[in-house]
Design an enzyme around this catalytic site. Structure first.
Site, PDB file in Angstrom:
ATOM      1  N   HIS A 158      15.786 -30.105  58.736  1.00 49.50           N
ATOM      2  CA  HIS A 158      15.752 -28.624  58.758  1.00 49.50           C
ATOM      3  C   HIS A 158      17.102 -28.018  58.373  1.00 49.50           C
ATOM      4  O   HIS A 158      17.421 -26.902  58.767  1.00 49.50           O
ATOM      5  CB  HIS A 158      15.347 -28.084  60.136  1.00 49.50           C
ATOM      6  CG  HIS A 158      14.170 -28.769  60.744  1.00 49.50           C
ATOM      7  ND1 HIS A 158      12.873 -28.327  60.594  1.00 49.50           N
ATOM      8  CD2 HIS A 158      14.093 -29.889  61.486  1.00 49.50           C
ATOM      9  CE1 HIS A 158      12.049 -29.138  61.232  1.00 49.50           C
ATOM     10  NE2 HIS A 158      12.759 -30.104  61.778  1.00 49.50           N
TER      11      HIS A 158
ATOM     12  N   SER B 283      34.838 -17.982  36.660  1.00 47.22           N
ATOM     13  CA  SER B 283      34.178 -16.678  36.591  1.00 47.22           C
ATOM     14  C   SER B 283      35.059 -15.771  35.738  1.00 47.22           C
ATOM     15  O   SER B 283      36.290 -15.881  35.749  1.00 47.22           O
ATOM     16  CB  SER B 283      34.041 -16.112  38.001  1.00 47.22           C
ATOM     17  OG  SER B 283      33.994 -14.709  37.958  1.00 47.22           O
TER      18      SER B 283
ATOM     19  N   LYS C 171      37.123 -18.551  41.367  1.00 44.51           N
ATOM     20  CA  LYS C 171      35.808 -19.214  41.376  1.00 44.51           C
ATOM     21  C   LYS C 171      35.786 -20.536  40.625  1.00 44.51           C
ATOM     22  O   LYS C 171      36.463 -20.742  39.641  1.00 44.51           O
ATOM     23  CB  LYS C 171      34.743 -18.292  40.762  1.00 44.51           C
ATOM     24  CG  LYS C 171      34.300 -17.160  41.660  1.00 44.51           C
ATOM     25  CD  LYS C 171      33.697 -17.597  42.974  1.00 44.51           C
ATOM     26  CE  LYS C 171      32.234 -17.950  42.923  1.00 44.51           C
ATOM     27  NZ  LYS C 171      31.354 -16.880  42.559  1.00 44.51           N
TER      28      LYS C 171
ATOM     29  N   GLU D 172      23.362 -26.248  38.993  1.00 49.47           N
ATOM     30  CA  GLU D 172      22.382 -25.153  39.035  1.00 49.47           C
ATOM     31  C   GLU D 172      21.409 -25.229  37.862  1.00 49.47           C
ATOM     32  O   GLU D 172      20.220 -24.942  37.992  1.00 49.47           O
ATOM     33  CB  GLU D 172      23.100 -23.809  39.024  1.00 49.47           C
ATOM     34  CG  GLU D 172      23.881 -23.540  40.302  1.00 49.47           C
ATOM     35  CD  GLU D 172      24.781 -22.326  40.140  1.00 49.47           C
ATOM     36  OE1 GLU D 172      24.360 -21.229  40.517  1.00 49.47           O
ATOM     37  OE2 GLU D 172      25.906 -22.483  39.625  1.00 49.47           O
TER      38      GLU D 172
END
Ligand code: ARG
Length: 471
Positions: A167, A288, A294, A301
């Site tokens: 979980h 970024s 970043k 992804e």
């Protein structure tokens, strides 16, 4: 949408014979063509044609002289296509007719003999099978490389403790090596799915002709053997309408991207500052344009994102085939794009994942701190109570819940509670309990087959290498 209706003055396709006096309308040509996609099949198409031609000669269906010319012409066409010197024509619809037409340019009327006892229906079924067969072997090789990268990282991090989750809540301590080995199993199953479908698809449809077979005395076993198939397919009707092999391929890609996207998701989570379990180098992250600090896990992804199109490709072909009456229908021309797209996407995703696995570095301290946060040895404590005080597990579960509550109130780990603290909840507890309360002791004790103990992980790496044939 308004469109201009083309004057029907274009030349009729010579392949259709005398019945046609004009060519197709422009939009008809557009929807009908597949050359923009199926030119990828040129190698398979030519190999199939050469095998077919050799068989026609052997069976004395066409003269040896013509056979020679055909094979020479086909070999030249293969070179032309390979060198980018071949002009693909939309009006010739597909790869089969483009090649046949060029063959006619090169050798004249003998070219017309190649299509004896054959149809584009068995031809395209053959080409796609051979393409998928070759491509899946390449995918299998990529998966083996990924397994190798995972096994190497598992060796590096065999003793590194991290939280094991259920979980996404800290459950029990595990080793990072063990966690990585879980993926070795998944990709191993993906490889066995590929192998399984390769066995099933390795039958040659060539010689089934349009749908009913042929009256020429062809030798289908001979062409099957030449082209590396185990045997010819047994039913001509099934042969030209079957695309199960493409579905198997798309399914194998789907299962694999499902596994890859789970790993990708974990990489995204582990890289997030809130976890900081791993870092990836500049090679596998992007910055970024606005936030200078970043370092985004774009590669992971995108692997996660590609699952959508790969599942979509499977559903697309399943839907195309659903309810199609036997045998061939032009709908089936839609089979190639999803297959090519899935094969290309899966190869890219596996390669990128292999790169990320080789690249990643674990932050052992962060992993350990996160493990200690969630009272991960609560089960070890309950097991100790069962084994040493002879209490029923359910009761021990209850006792441990109270001990966890005490540790929460005191903001400390279970192994930081004093013996008096523990005894105040269960008087039978002795100092021996501290042998199981640390996360190090917990993982070391999980030596059951397939368990997370570092000693197991090291053994299982060797075992996995043998099992999957990795050296
Ligand atoms: N381009 C076609 C395909 O990809 C080849 C088979 C065409 N057969 C036919 N009878 N029209 O499916």
């Amino acid at each position: 949408m308004k469109r201009k209706v083309q004057p029907k003055t274009t030349k009729a396709n010579p392949m259709w014979g005398g019945q046609y006096s004009t060519g197709p309308d422009q939009v008809m040509e557009k929807i009908n063509e597949s050359i923009s996609v199926d030119q990828q099949l040129y190698k398979q198409d030519i190999a199939g044609s050469i095998a077919h031609c050799e068989m026609l000669v052997k069976k004395k269906i066409i003269p040896a002289q013509d056979g020679k010319k055909i094979i020479k012409g086909l070999s030249q066409i293969e070179k032309e296509i390979y060198r980018g010197k071949f002009e693909f024509k939309t009006e010739l619809e597909d790869i089969h007719m483009n090649i046949e037409s060029r063959l006619h340019d090169l050798i004249g009327d003998a070219a017309g003999k190649l299509h004896t006892a054959r149809s584009r229906n068995d031809q395209v079924a053959l080409d796609l099978r051979m393409y998928i067969r070759d491509a899946l072997k390449v995918v299998d090789g990529h998966l083996e490389e990924l397994q190798t990268a995972l096994l190497d990282k598992a060796q590096t991090y065999a003793d590194t403790i991290m939280p094991g989750y259920t979980h996404l809540q800290v459950a029990q301590p595990v080793t990072f090596g063990h966690h990585l080995l879980a993926y070795v199993e998944m990709f191993g199953r993906d490889r066995s799915r590929i192998l399984d479908s390769l066995h099933r698809m390795n039958e040659s449809p060539l010689g089934s002709a349009a749908l009913a077979g042929t009256s020429f005395s062809i030798d289908r076993k001979m062409t099957a053997k030449t082209l590396g198939f185990d045997r010819p397919t047994a039913n001509s009707i099934d042969s030209v309408s079957d695309r199960d092999f493409a579905i198997d391929c798309l399914y194998a890609c789907s299962t694999s991207i499902m596994h890859l996207s789970r790993l990708a998701e974990e990489i995204v989570i582990w890289m997030s500052q809130s976890f900081a379990f791993i870092s990836l180098s500049d090679a596998y992250t992007t910055g970024s344009s606005i936030m200078p600090q970043k370092r985004n896990p774009d590669a992971a992804e995108l692997v996660r994102g590609k699952a959508g199109r790969i599942y979509g490709n499977l559903l697309s072909l399943l839907t195309t085939l659903k309810g199609l009456p036997l045998t061939y229908g032009k709908d089936m021309q839609e089979d190639k794009e999803p297959v090519f797209d899935s094969l290309e996407s899966i190869s890219l995703c596996i390669a990128v994942t292999t790169g990320m696995i080789k690249d990643l570095k674990a932050n052992s301290q962060e992993m350990l701190d996160a493990t200690n946060k969630g009272f991960p040895t609560a089960t070890d404590l309950a097991d100790w109570l069962v084994q040493n005080l002879g209490l029923p597990f359910r009761k021990c579960h209850h006792i441990v819940a109270n001990i966890v509550k005490m540790a929460t109130d005191k903001s400390c780990r279970l192994d930081e509670l004093s013996l008096e603290d523990l005894k105040s909840i269960e008087p039978g507890i002795t100092s021996d309990v501290f042998n199981v309360l640390s996360v190090e002791k917990s993982v070391a004790s999980r030596t059951s087959y397939g368990g997370t103990a570092p000693s197991n992980v090291k053994r299982m790496i060797k075992e996995a290498k043998k099992r999957f044939g990795i050296h």
